[in-house]
Design an enzyme around this catalytic site. Structure first.
Site, PDB file in Angstrom:
ATOM      1  N   GLY A 239       0.756  -1.245   0.000  1.00 35.32           N
ATOM      2  CA  GLY A 239       0.000   0.000   0.000  1.00 35.32           C
ATOM      3  C   GLY A 239       0.780   1.284   0.000  1.00 35.32           C
ATOM      4  O   GLY A 239       0.353   2.268  -0.595  1.00 35.32           O
TER       5      GLY A 239
ATOM      6  N   GLU B  99       3.626   4.187   6.196  1.00 29.84           N
ATOM      7  CA  GLU B  99       2.414   3.393   5.988  1.00 29.84           C
ATOM      8  C   GLU B  99       1.420   4.184   5.143  1.00 29.84           C
ATOM      9  O   GLU B  99       1.375   5.414   5.224  1.00 29.84           O
ATOM     10  CB  GLU B  99       1.821   3.049   7.360  1.00 29.84           C
ATOM     11  CG  GLU B  99       0.632   2.154   7.349  1.00 29.84           C
ATOM     12  CD  GLU B  99       0.867   0.753   6.799  1.00 29.84           C
ATOM     13  OE1 GLU B  99       1.095   0.636   5.583  1.00 29.84           O
ATOM     14  OE2 GLU B  99       0.773  -0.210   7.561  1.00 29.84           O
ATOM     15  N   ASP B 100       0.626   3.479   4.346  1.00 25.92           N
ATOM     16  CA  ASP B 100      -0.390   4.148   3.542  1.00 25.92           C
ATOM     17  C   ASP B 100      -1.533   4.648   4.407  1.00 25.92           C
ATOM     18  O   ASP B 100      -2.020   5.747   4.222  1.00 25.92           O
ATOM     19  CB  ASP B 100      -0.920   3.231   2.433  1.00 25.92           C
ATOM     20  CG  ASP B 100      -1.474   1.893   2.936  1.00 25.92           C
ATOM     21  OD1 ASP B 100      -1.276   1.560   4.122  1.00 25.92           O
ATOM     22  OD2 ASP B 100      -2.092   1.176   2.132  1.00 25.92           O
TER      23      ASP B 100
ATOM     24  N   ASP C 235      -5.479   2.663  10.459  1.00 21.02           N
ATOM     25  CA  ASP C 235      -6.895   2.630  10.839  1.00 21.02           C
ATOM     26  C   ASP C 235      -7.030   1.921  12.187  1.00 21.02           C
ATOM     27  O   ASP C 235      -7.056   2.568  13.210  1.00 21.02           O
ATOM     28  CB  ASP C 235      -7.794   2.066   9.742  1.00 21.02           C
ATOM     29  CG  ASP C 235      -7.284   0.791   9.102  1.00 21.02           C
ATOM     30  OD1 ASP C 235      -6.456   0.084   9.699  1.00 21.02           O
ATOM     31  OD2 ASP C 235      -7.733   0.477   7.994  1.00 21.02           O
TER      32      ASP C 235
ATOM     33  N   LYS D 140      -7.193   7.226  10.248  1.00 23.75           N
ATOM     34  CA  LYS D 140      -8.611   7.120  10.609  1.00 23.75           C
ATOM     35  C   LYS D 140      -8.717   7.010  12.128  1.00 23.75           C
ATOM     36  O   LYS D 140      -8.791   5.915  12.669  1.00 23.75           O
ATOM     37  CB  LYS D 140      -9.234   5.861   9.997  1.00 23.75           C
ATOM     38  CG  LYS D 140      -9.404   5.839   8.520  1.00 23.75           C
ATOM     39  CD  LYS D 140     -10.112   4.536   8.136  1.00 23.75           C
ATOM     40  CE  LYS D 140     -10.336   4.385   6.685  1.00 23.75           C
ATOM     41  NZ  LYS D 140     -11.017   3.103   6.374  1.00 23.75           N
TER      42      LYS D 140
ATOM     43  N   PHE E 179     -14.342   3.272   3.660  1.00 22.45           N
ATOM     44  CA  PHE E 179     -13.463   2.399   2.898  1.00 22.45           C
ATOM     45  C   PHE E 179     -13.019   3.151   1.652  1.00 22.45           C
ATOM     46  O   PHE E 179     -13.846   3.687   0.914  1.00 22.45           O
ATOM     47  CB  PHE E 179     -14.157   1.084   2.504  1.00 22.45           C
ATOM     48  CG  PHE E 179     -13.211   0.135   1.837  1.00 22.45           C
ATOM     49  CD1 PHE E 179     -12.317  -0.618   2.586  1.00 22.45           C
ATOM     50  CD2 PHE E 179     -13.179   0.025   0.456  1.00 22.45           C
ATOM     51  CE1 PHE E 179     -11.418  -1.463   1.974  1.00 22.45           C
ATOM     52  CE2 PHE E 179     -12.282  -0.824  -0.164  1.00 22.45           C
ATOM     53  CZ  PHE E 179     -11.396  -1.569   0.589  1.00 22.45           C
TER      54      PHE E 179
ATOM     55  N   ASP F  30      -5.998  -0.445  -2.006  1.00 25.82           N
ATOM     56  CA  ASP F  30      -6.691  -1.315  -2.947  1.00 25.82           C
ATOM     57  C   ASP F  30      -7.983  -1.900  -2.394  1.00 25.82           C
ATOM     58  O   ASP F  30      -8.237  -1.868  -1.200  1.00 25.82           O
ATOM     59  CB  ASP F  30      -5.768  -2.476  -3.330  1.00 25.82           C
ATOM     60  CG  ASP F  30      -5.613  -3.483  -2.206  1.00 25.82           C
ATOM     61  OD1 ASP F  30      -5.952  -4.662  -2.411  1.00 25.82           O
ATOM     62  OD2 ASP F  30      -5.154  -3.105  -1.097  1.00 25.82           O
TER      63      ASP F  30
ATOM     64  N   ARG G  89      -4.976   0.345  -6.824  1.00 30.57           N
ATOM     65  CA  ARG G  89      -3.754   0.975  -6.298  1.00 30.57           C
ATOM     66  C   ARG G  89      -3.192   2.030  -7.247  1.00 30.57           C
ATOM     67  O   ARG G  89      -2.542   2.969  -6.829  1.00 30.57           O
ATOM     68  CB  ARG G  89      -2.673  -0.070  -6.042  1.00 30.57           C
ATOM     69  CG  ARG G  89      -2.963  -1.020  -4.922  1.00 30.57           C
ATOM     70  CD  ARG G  89      -1.722  -1.893  -4.640  1.00 30.57           C
ATOM     71  NE  ARG G  89      -2.041  -3.046  -3.818  1.00 30.57           N
ATOM     72  CZ  ARG G  89      -2.147  -3.027  -2.496  1.00 30.57           C
ATOM     73  NH1 ARG G  89      -1.986  -1.903  -1.833  1.00 30.57           N
ATOM     74  NH2 ARG G  89      -2.426  -4.133  -1.827  1.00 30.57           N
TER      75      ARG G  89
END
Length: 178
Positions: free
Chosen positions: A48, A102-103, A106, A134, A155, A162, A168
């Protein structure tokens, strides 16, 4: 594009590419200031974070290294709450400042598992840089040091994120249409 269809789901534009890039540049300014003289090693989490890591590194001006680890914790649209290391760290991080790239943060499960793994290798300090955060989805006691964009608990796909491996490659970020 205002809307995209990925597999069996429809998504609408949420964060455009220009906003993403401006947020990454702002985050890089903070990283450069805070980590000056520390020669950090950035550890990007695949798959990610590849787009975020690439764009972030274009704006990091301090001496540093970058490496990659591959972690899996999602299937479809849901976290499995189980982190599997797929491709591990080869570089020594003992007595180093590391920045986990990190992408998205959450639940915090992935970051918590990575921190535990990395702490066993004796780094001087561990920082977390994330494109997206998040806070309402967080179930672990994790606070990223560098956040490009804080988002609600929707989401999303695009810019490295993805849905079942697809999406992506999108330059913008889209949220699921309900």
């Amino acid at each position: 594009m205002k809307e995209v269809r990925i597999l069996d789901k429809d998504f609408e534009l949420f964060i455009d590419a220009d906003t993403i890039q401006k947020s990454i540049k702002r985050l890089a300014i903070d990283v450069n200031k805070d980590l000056e003289g520390k020669d950090p090693i950035f550890i990007a989490i695949l798959n990610g974070s590849f787009m975020f890591a690439a764009d972030l590194m274009k704006h990091v001006t301090i001496p540093c290294e970058i490496t990659f680890v591959r972690i899996a914790s999602y299937k479809g649209m849901n976290s499995t709450n189980e982190v599997r290391e797929v491709l591990g760290l080869k570089e020594s991080i003992k007595d180093r400042t590391i920045v986990i790239v990190e992408d998205i943060v959450d639940t915090g499960n992935t970051i918590e598992a990575l921190i535990k793994q990395f702490e066993m290798q004796g780094p001087k300090e561990i920082k977390i840089a994330t494109l997206l955060f998040k806070p309402k989805a967080l179930v672990r006691d994790i606070k990223p040091d560098y956040v490009a964009i804080e988002i609600p608990n929707d989401f999303i796909v695009g810019f490295g994120l993805d849905y079942d491996g697809f999406g992506r490659n999108l330059q913008d970020i889209y949220k699921i249409k309900l």
